[in-house]
Scaffold this motif. Structure first.
Motif, PDB file in Angstrom:
ATOM      1  N   ARG A  30       0.830  -1.208   0.000  1.00  0.00           N
ATOM      2  CA  ARG A  30       0.000   0.000   0.000  1.00  0.00           C
ATOM      3  C   ARG A  30       0.864   1.257   0.000  1.00  0.00           C
ATOM      4  NH1 ARG A  30      -4.270  -0.121   4.709  1.00  0.00           N
ATOM      5  NH2 ARG A  30      -5.584  -1.858   4.116  1.00  0.00           N
ATOM      6  N   SER A  31       1.956   1.209   0.768  1.00  0.00           N
ATOM      7  CA  SER A  31       2.785   2.420   0.844  1.00  0.00           C
ATOM      8  C   SER A  31       3.433   2.711  -0.511  1.00  0.00           C
ATOM      9  CB  SER A  31       3.833   2.296   1.945  1.00  0.00           C
ATOM     10  OG  SER A  31       4.651   1.194   1.703  1.00  0.00           O
ATOM     11  N   GLU A  32       3.811   1.659  -1.226  1.00  0.00           N
ATOM     12  CA  GLU A  32       4.401   1.864  -2.551  1.00  0.00           C
ATOM     13  C   GLU A  32       3.361   2.427  -3.532  1.00  0.00           C
ATOM     14  OE1 GLU A  32       7.211  -0.819  -3.798  1.00  0.00           O
ATOM     15  OE2 GLU A  32       7.464   0.322  -5.653  1.00  0.00           O
ATOM     16  N   GLU A  59      -5.710  -8.320   0.105  1.00  0.00           N
ATOM     17  CA  GLU A  59      -4.633  -7.696   0.868  1.00  0.00           C
ATOM     18  C   GLU A  59      -4.086  -8.698   1.858  1.00  0.00           C
ATOM     19  OE1 GLU A  59      -5.209  -3.244   1.578  1.00  0.00           O
ATOM     20  OE2 GLU A  59      -7.181  -4.129   1.894  1.00  0.00           O
ATOM     21  N   GLU A  60      -2.760  -8.700   1.968  1.00  0.00           N
ATOM     22  CA  GLU A  60      -2.108  -9.650   2.858  1.00  0.00           C
ATOM     23  C   GLU A  60      -0.984  -8.966   3.592  1.00  0.00           C
ATOM     24  OE1 GLU A  60      -0.582 -12.566   0.238  1.00  0.00           O
ATOM     25  OE2 GLU A  60      -2.452 -13.712   0.153  1.00  0.00           O
ATOM     26  N   LEU A  61      -0.618  -9.573   4.717  1.00  0.00           N
ATOM     27  CA  LEU A  61       0.587  -9.109   5.393  1.00  0.00           C
ATOM     28  C   LEU A  61       1.775  -9.591   4.567  1.00  0.00           C
ATOM     29  CD1 LEU A  61      -0.223  -9.867   9.119  1.00  0.00           C
ATOM     30  CD2 LEU A  61       0.432  -7.639   8.180  1.00  0.00           C
ATOM     31  N   PRO A  62       2.794  -8.767   4.408  1.00  0.00           N
ATOM     32  CA  PRO A  62       3.967  -9.227   3.667  1.00  0.00           C
ATOM     33  C   PRO A  62       4.637 -10.366   4.441  1.00  0.00           C
ATOM     34  CG  PRO A  62       4.410  -7.118   4.703  1.00  0.00           C
ATOM     35  CD  PRO A  62       2.964  -7.423   4.949  1.00  0.00           C
ATOM     36  N   ARG A  63       5.286 -11.256   3.706  1.00  0.00           N
ATOM     37  CA  ARG A  63       5.898 -12.431   4.357  1.00  0.00           C
ATOM     38  C   ARG A  63       6.988 -12.005   5.328  1.00  0.00           C
ATOM     39  NH1 ARG A  63       5.114 -15.047  -0.780  1.00  0.00           N
ATOM     40  NH2 ARG A  63       3.132 -16.092  -0.557  1.00  0.00           N
ATOM     41  N   VAL A  74       0.223  -5.777   1.637  1.00  0.00           N
ATOM     42  CA  VAL A  74       0.558  -5.982   0.228  1.00  0.00           C
ATOM     43  C   VAL A  74      -0.725  -6.275  -0.546  1.00  0.00           C
ATOM     44  CG1 VAL A  74       1.671  -7.600  -1.350  1.00  0.00           C
ATOM     45  CG2 VAL A  74       2.917  -6.728   0.636  1.00  0.00           C
ATOM     46  N   VAL A  75      -0.883  -5.595  -1.700  1.00  0.00           N
ATOM     47  CA  VAL A  75      -2.067  -5.787  -2.532  1.00  0.00           C
ATOM     48  C   VAL A  75      -1.689  -6.731  -3.671  1.00  0.00           C
ATOM     49  CG1 VAL A  75      -3.836  -4.628  -3.906  1.00  0.00           C
ATOM     50  CG2 VAL A  75      -2.756  -3.420  -1.991  1.00  0.00           C
ATOM     51  N   ARG A  76      -2.413  -7.827  -3.773  1.00  0.00           N
ATOM     52  CA  ARG A  76      -2.130  -8.852  -4.772  1.00  0.00           C
ATOM     53  C   ARG A  76      -3.296  -9.030  -5.735  1.00  0.00           C
ATOM     54  NH1 ARG A  76       1.264 -13.072  -3.936  1.00  0.00           N
ATOM     55  NH2 ARG A  76       2.317 -12.563  -2.028  1.00  0.00           N
ATOM     56  N   PRO A  77      -3.030  -9.261  -7.015  1.00  0.00           N
ATOM     57  CA  PRO A  77      -4.148  -9.523  -7.943  1.00  0.00           C
ATOM     58  C   PRO A  77      -4.752 -10.897  -7.654  1.00  0.00           C
ATOM     59  CG  PRO A  77      -2.029  -9.828  -9.061  1.00  0.00           C
ATOM     60  CD  PRO A  77      -1.712  -9.312  -7.682  1.00  0.00           C
ATOM     61  N   GLU A  78      -6.050 -11.017  -7.834  1.00  0.00           N
ATOM     62  CA  GLU A  78      -6.717 -12.324  -7.658  1.00  0.00           C
ATOM     63  C   GLU A  78      -6.561 -13.103  -8.960  1.00  0.00           C
ATOM     64  OE1 GLU A  78      -7.870 -13.965  -5.250  1.00  0.00           O
ATOM     65  OE2 GLU A  78      -8.790 -12.675  -3.726  1.00  0.00           O
ATOM     66  N   SER A  79      -5.352 -13.600  -9.193  1.00  0.00           N
ATOM     67  CA  SER A  79      -5.006 -14.199 -10.491  1.00  0.00           C
ATOM     68  C   SER A  79      -5.785 -15.471 -10.808  1.00  0.00           C
ATOM     69  CB  SER A  79      -3.515 -14.514 -10.539  1.00  0.00           C
ATOM     70  OG  SER A  79      -2.783 -13.342 -10.318  1.00  0.00           O
ATOM     71  N   ALA A  80      -6.105 -16.246  -9.786  1.00  0.00           N
ATOM     72  CA  ALA A  80      -6.793 -17.508 -10.055  1.00  0.00           C
ATOM     73  C   ALA A  80      -8.284 -17.284 -10.320  1.00  0.00           C
ATOM     74  CB  ALA A  80      -6.613 -18.456  -8.870  1.00  0.00           C
ATOM     75  N   ARG A  81      -8.799 -16.149  -9.885  1.00  0.00           N
ATOM     76  CA  ARG A  81     -10.247 -15.913  -9.977  1.00  0.00           C
ATOM     77  C   ARG A  81     -10.627 -15.082 -11.209  1.00  0.00           C
ATOM     78  NH1 ARG A  81     -13.859 -11.954  -7.849  1.00  0.00           N
ATOM     79  NH2 ARG A  81     -15.922 -12.902  -7.935  1.00  0.00           N
TER      80      ARG A  81
END
Ligand SMILES: [Zn+2]
Length: 401
Positions: A30-32, A59-63, A74-81
């Motif tokens: 998100r900050s980026e 949205e997920e916590l970064p590893r 971290v914002v991730r695309p829902e690639s499988a959906r």
């Protein structure tokens, strides 16, 4: 006086921009996103929440953060959906793929295609059959948000009509390829169609070696040579979308006879046929034959080397002309031109140094395609995602029905 954009238009634009960042750049904090988009944190949070609620991102916590303090989600695309259908009608093959948001190839099917023919019903039936096979394997919550095809020939942008003629000098037949494929898919989705070289340019510009360049030329070779030109960040389409037919630029007046009826066109001097003829291997066709020839040239086979260098000289003259006209930052070689360029980089560069204007050629980068044989397919996927990225929530709502 026209009023400025409404709140709703601004929101739509920002949603699309945020989704595009995540689609092209992968998981992004998100900050980026805040710094890249120049918006404040609460706006980014609201936009992300809207996209997440629609199931487009999560949205997920970064590893691992490696930093003290509260980590930025971290914002991730829902690639499988969320996915599109991408098709590629090449000279030698047909490909269909399911490509997830973020550019992940989730599934693909491929068939060999006989050269020099175009049986609309057969091509459409094969591609639609592949799409159905892949669709049967999807989870129930997946959504297909678009479909597009790359075609190895002239394409009318407005309606996906392709022009096919076994011999370019003969009369062109108009074939309603996009319309027919859409009908056969029966998913209520229009199929956008683009010329393969134009889509190769789009692919390299979006996620290949041309990422970040606002002015690039992508040259695609198989039997013919096509070009895609990105100027000021936009693909040059021309009046009907036929721009970029660089293969019929004359580089050698009175030279080899071209399929278009003229002589000495770039594709007559540089295409696969010229390369094979000069090496005394007129019967050999296809990408593998080109690879074998360039390998032989590398190993010191004189006939192969002479052919590769001779053809490389003509390629360099063609590129010098394009560089003088368009002043690109980067020229990218794809299809069989990838192999040809690797075998003749010195000839290509030398011709550019001889015929290119110093102002245009200084700082010019020459590269091979980063996306390999799938460059046109990747371009088709990007074309299929284009509408969705312009108005994510509206296109998703329409696609989910
Ligand atoms: Zn020609």
């Amino acid at each position: 006086m026209r009023a400025g954009p409404s709140q709703e238009e601004i929101r739509r634009y920002n949603l699309g921009t945020l989704l595009r960042h995540v689609h092209l750049g992968g998981p992004t904090s998100r900050s980026e996103l805040t710094s890249r988009m120049g918006l404040n944190r609460s706006t980014i949070m609201a936009l992300t929440a809207d996209l997440a609620a629609a199931g487009l991102v999560r949205e997920e916590l970064p590893r691992e953060t490696g930093r003290a303090g509260r980590p930025s989600l971290v914002v991730r695309p829902e690639s499988a959906r969320i996915y599109v259908l991408a098709f590629d009608v090449g000279v030698d093959r047909l490909v269909a793929a399911r490509v997830g948001l973020g550019g992940v190839v989730l599934d693909r099917r491929e068939a060999v295609r006989p050269r020099g023919t175009f049986d609309l019903a057969e091509v459409v039936a094969t591609l639609a059959g592949f799409a159905r096979q892949m669709h049967r394997k999807t989870r129930p919550d997946t959504v297909c948000v678009g479909a597009a095809a790359a075609f190895c020939g002239a394409v009318r942008e407005s309606d996906g009509t392709v022009h096919f003629s076994p011999n370019l000098a003969g009369s062109l037949a108009d074939v309603p390829f996009g319309q027919e494929l859409s009908r056969k898919l029966a998913m209520g989705l229009p199929v956008t169609v683009g010329n393969d070289a134009n889509l190769g340019a789009l692919a390299e510009h979006s996620r290949g070696v041309g990422a970040g360049s606002r002015n690039l030329i992508y040259l695609h070779g198989d039997v013919g040579i096509g070009g895609g030109i990105i100027a000021g960040g936009n693909l040059l389409g021309g009046h009907d979308g036929y721009s970029g037919e660089v293969g019929h630029m004359i580089v050698n007046p009175g030279g080899r006879l071209c399929g278009c009826g003229s002589r000495g066109c770039l594709e007559a001097e540089v295409g696969e046929r010229a390369l094979m003829d000069h090496a005394g291997q007129s019967g050999a066709v296809g990408r593998q034959a080109v690879r074998t020839l360039v390998d032989a040239a590398d190993r010191g086979d004189i006939a192969a080397r002479d052919s590769v260098h001779r053809v490389g000289d003509w390629l360099g003259i063609g590129v010098a002309n394009l560089v003088n006209i368009f002043n690109p930052e980067i020229v990218i070689f794809g299809g069989m031109l990838r192999e040809l360029y690797l075998g003749s980089a010195a000839q290509v560069r030398s011709q550019i140094n001889t015929s290119g204007l110093p102002v245009a050629r200084d700082g010019l980068r020459l590269r091979t395609s980063a996306l390999g044989d799938d460059v046109t397919l990747v371009g088709a996927a990007e074309l299929a995602f284009a509408q969705m990225l312009a108005d994510p929530l509206e296109v998703l709502a329409r696609s989910s029905n």
